[in-house]
Motif scaffolding. Structure first.
Motif, mmCIF file in Angstrom:
data_model
loop_
_atom_site.group_PDB
_atom_site.id
_atom_site.type_symbol
_atom_site.label_atom_id
_atom_site.label_comp_id
_atom_site.label_asym_id
_atom_site.label_seq_id
_atom_site.Cartn_x
_atom_site.Cartn_y
_atom_site.Cartn_z
ATOM 1 N N PHE A 55 0.358 5.898 3.277
ATOM 2 C CA PHE A 55 1.494 6.779 3.539
ATOM 3 C C PHE A 55 2.661 6.538 2.596
ATOM 4 O O PHE A 55 3.630 7.285 2.603
ATOM 5 N N LYS A 109 -6.056 11.501 7.133
ATOM 6 C CA LYS A 109 -4.751 11.956 6.644
ATOM 7 C C LYS A 109 -4.802 13.417 6.235
ATOM 8 O O LYS A 109 -3.878 14.190 6.518
ATOM 9 N N ASP A 134 -1.265 11.277 11.884
ATOM 10 C CA ASP A 134 -0.156 10.424 11.454
ATOM 11 C C ASP A 134 -0.607 8.965 11.443
ATOM 12 O O ASP A 134 -1.752 8.635 11.772
ATOM 13 N N ALA A 135 0.303 8.080 11.072
ATOM 14 C CA ALA A 135 -0.048 6.664 10.943
ATOM 15 C C ALA A 135 -0.521 6.078 12.263
ATOM 16 O O ALA A 135 -1.461 5.270 12.295
#
Length: 420
Positions: A144, A178, A183-184
């Motif tokens: 990210f 991704k 999201d993370a």
């Protein structure tokens, strides 16, 4: 400028237009004044005959005409262009080698960490769980940090061989997640499931840890249980139920043809669908027996044309677009009939990969990657099998028996090449 501010100059360097000071008595020179502007070459000759080695002059009071440089010759222009091109080539080589070395260090560190993790699983499972979470958090964080994700082909020597499949699957699964918009927070359980998907094989006899056509029916059933064994180990490692479910389902398919429980459709979690797809891809590219390996291009074609029913159709479409028609590791023939090896694919622009081109005029270690996105007239004509390459081309491009993938930061890859 005052006299005290004047500068000294050797008499051999005097030029017409200079304002000079003669620090001699009135009878020591033939000029009317001790300070004046030189207006002729004869004055310079007279000054040189006075026997002084240097004298003072005032740049500000001088009136010097800059000499008009003569235009460079064609040979000088060509030599300068070659020198600039060589300097640029060397700098790009340095940049690309630095990028490759960074990627290979990251991959090597990942394989070493995973190998250490495996040693802790049975006797210190919670320690192994903490190592796994720390490793995946680092990978997700790095992913990210970059705006664009490049799938990078590395040398087979980049890391420990037995961990190659695991790191490949983890990296590609995270990239796909991704691309699918996770999201993370959502990527972390996917990354943990991918990293530990085959951990249950520790509980199997050595000869059963790799699926083989020579296994008996009973042995094959036992092999299939490694998915459930892995989920049980993940529980002992302190990982949550979502991660355990991903591990348990990594061989299940959307049509119910997988194992060990023949789950289908909505019974599979989204993360399990991602992992099952990526694991299937890498198992075909990197089988236990390298002789049976398929080219990445052929694997994607097979998955799209004949195995669509096994996978989530949306995920498969995004996966193929991410990997590109010619994934890293593909041997290709370019539209100008040159041979090349695809070494890097930008997941945002997969139709224009970076390729290492066979050039007999350059040593392979000095060849640069060509970014096809920057080449409007150059593209890929078709994919090739290794056996279709002339021997000299095969040796130059050095396609490995096994594919080794990692990701790199887009900002570090500026028209650079990968060394195999």
């Amino acid at each position: 400028m005052s006299d005290s501010q004047a500068q000294f100059i050797e008499v051999d360097a005097l030029r017409v237009g200079m304002y000079i000071y003669l620090d001699l008595g009135w009878i020591g020179h033939p000029f009317a004044l001790n300070n004046f502007k030189i207006i002729s070459a004869s004055q310079i000759e007279t000054i040189r005959g006075l026997g002084v080695q240097r004298l003072r002059w005032s740049p500000e009071r001088s009136d010097l005409e800059l000499p008009t440089p003569s235009p460079p010759s064609a040979a000088e222009i060509e030599a300068e262009a070659k020198s600039a091109a060589l300097a640029d080539h060397r700098q790009r080589l340095l940049d690309q080698r630095a990028t490759l070395q960074h990627c290979e260090r990251e991959f090597s560190n990942a394989t070493q960490t995973f190998r250490h993790l495996l040693k802790q699983v049975q006797h210190q499972p919670t320690v192994a769980g903490e190592l796994a979470e720390e490793m995946v958090s680092g990978l997700v964080g790095n992913l990210f940090e970059q705006s664009e994700s490049f799938i990078r082909l590395l040398s087979e020597k980049a890391g420990e061989h037995a961990s190659l499949h695991t790191i490949n699957v983890t990296v590609i699964a995270l990239l796909l997640g991704k691309r699918l918009g996770l999201d993370a927070t959502a990527l972390k359980p996917l990354g943990l499931g991918a990293l530990l998907h085959d951990i249950g094989k520790i509980a199997l006899p050595e000869r059963l840890r790799w699926r083989d056509k020579g296994l008996t029916t009973a042995e094959h059933r036992l092999f299939q249980q490694h998915a459930l064994y892995g989920a049980e180990m993940a529980t002992r490692m302190g990982l949550d139920d979502a991660v355990c479910a991903i591990i348990a389902q990594h061989h299940e398919y959307m049509d119910g043809s997988g194992f060990p429980e023949q789950l289908a459709g909505d019974a599979l979690s989204p993360a399990s669908r991602i992992l099952s797809l990526v694991n299937h891809y890498d198992n075909l590219c990197n089988p236990t027996n390298p002789v049976t390996a398929m080219t990445p291009h052929k694997v994607l074609a097979l998955m799209f044309a004949h195995n669509q029913h096994k996978f989530d159709s949306n995920y498969l479409g995004v996966f193929i677009r991410m990997m590109g028609v010619y994934p890293p590791g593909s041997l290709v023939l370019l539209t100008d009939n040159r041979y090349a090896l695809v070494v890097s694919v930008n997941s945002a622009r997969p139709l224009k990969p970076r390729v290492l081109i066979y050039d007999p005029q350059l040593p392979s270690e000095d060849a640069l990657i060509v970014d096809l996105e920057m080449e409007s007239t150059l593209g890929i004509r078709l994919s090739l099998k290794p056996l279709q390459l002339p021997r000299a081309v095969f040796d130059y491009l050095s396609p490995g028996q096994r594919l080794c993938y990692f990701f790199e930061r887009a900002r570090n890859l500026v028209d650079t090449q990968e060394v195999r």
